[in-house]
Scaffold this motif. Structure first.
Motif, PDB file in Angstrom:
ATOM      1  N   GLU A  72     -44.757 -11.309  -1.293  1.00 34.36           N
ATOM      2  CA  GLU A  72     -46.372 -10.940  -1.281  1.00 34.36           C
ATOM      3  C   GLU A  72     -46.471 -10.553  -2.689  1.00 34.36           C
ATOM      4  O   GLU A  72     -47.508  -9.420  -2.713  1.00 34.36           O
ATOM      5  CB  GLU A  72     -46.238  -9.909  -0.398  1.00 34.36           C
ATOM      6  CG  GLU A  72     -45.909 -10.084   1.190  1.00 34.36           C
ATOM      7  CD  GLU A  72     -46.727 -10.894   1.750  1.00 34.36           C
ATOM      8  OE1 GLU A  72     -48.092 -10.892   1.313  1.00 34.36           O
ATOM      9  OE2 GLU A  72     -46.324 -12.009   2.515  1.00 34.36           O
ATOM     10  N   ASP A  75     -47.435  -6.791  -4.121  1.00 39.01           N
ATOM     11  CA  ASP A  75     -47.426  -5.979  -2.940  1.00 39.01           C
ATOM     12  C   ASP A  75     -46.155  -6.105  -1.970  1.00 39.01           C
ATOM     13  O   ASP A  75     -46.034  -5.597  -0.919  1.00 39.01           O
ATOM     14  CB  ASP A  75     -48.759  -6.366  -2.186  1.00 39.01           C
ATOM     15  CG  ASP A  75     -49.877  -5.951  -2.846  1.00 39.01           C
ATOM     16  OD1 ASP A  75     -50.171  -5.286  -3.491  1.00 39.01           O
ATOM     17  OD2 ASP A  75     -50.760  -6.844  -2.569  1.00 39.01           O
ATOM     18  N   THR A  76     -45.233  -6.951  -2.592  1.00 39.07           N
ATOM     19  CA  THR A  76     -44.010  -6.885  -1.766  1.00 39.07           C
ATOM     20  C   THR A  76     -43.404  -5.538  -1.515  1.00 39.07           C
ATOM     21  O   THR A  76     -43.242  -4.893  -2.595  1.00 39.07           O
ATOM     22  CB  THR A  76     -42.859  -7.940  -2.632  1.00 39.07           C
ATOM     23  OG1 THR A  76     -43.659  -9.231  -2.823  1.00 39.07           O
ATOM     24  CG2 THR A  76     -41.671  -8.144  -1.685  1.00 39.07           C
TER      25      THR A  76
END
Length: 93
Positions: A72, A75-76
């Protein structure tokens, strides 16, 4: 917030004067922002100028050995005991 280990390589390690450190954050972005607050000289090497939402094109960030570009991105979400590796471009022979 997750407690994570950050490993720095090449000139990032030289600037921070450490090869690894522990910090906390909910996401990769949180941890990288915390890192650049602690070591302001790293900001221009990690993020695009004036844009904390975008990594410099040549920086690679790995979460537990997996490139965050295949997850992501910034945003992981992180978990306790995760390990981030931050790699600038390197050359040599």
């Amino acid at each position: 917030m997750a407690s994570v280990k950050v490993k720095l390589f090449a000139n990032l390690r030289e600037i921070a004067q450490t090869s690894s450190l522990s910090t906390t954050g909910d996401s990769v972005k949180d941890v990288l922002l915390s890192l650049t607050e602690q070591y302001p000289a790293l900001e221009e090497l990690i993020f695009e100028a004036g844009d904390h939402a975008k990594l410099c094109g040549y920086i690679n960030v790995f979460l537990n050995g997996n490139n965050i570009k295949h997850m992501e991105g910034l945003d992981t979400i992180l978990n306790d005991d995760d390990e981030l590796g931050v790699f600038p471009p390197v050359s040599g022979g």
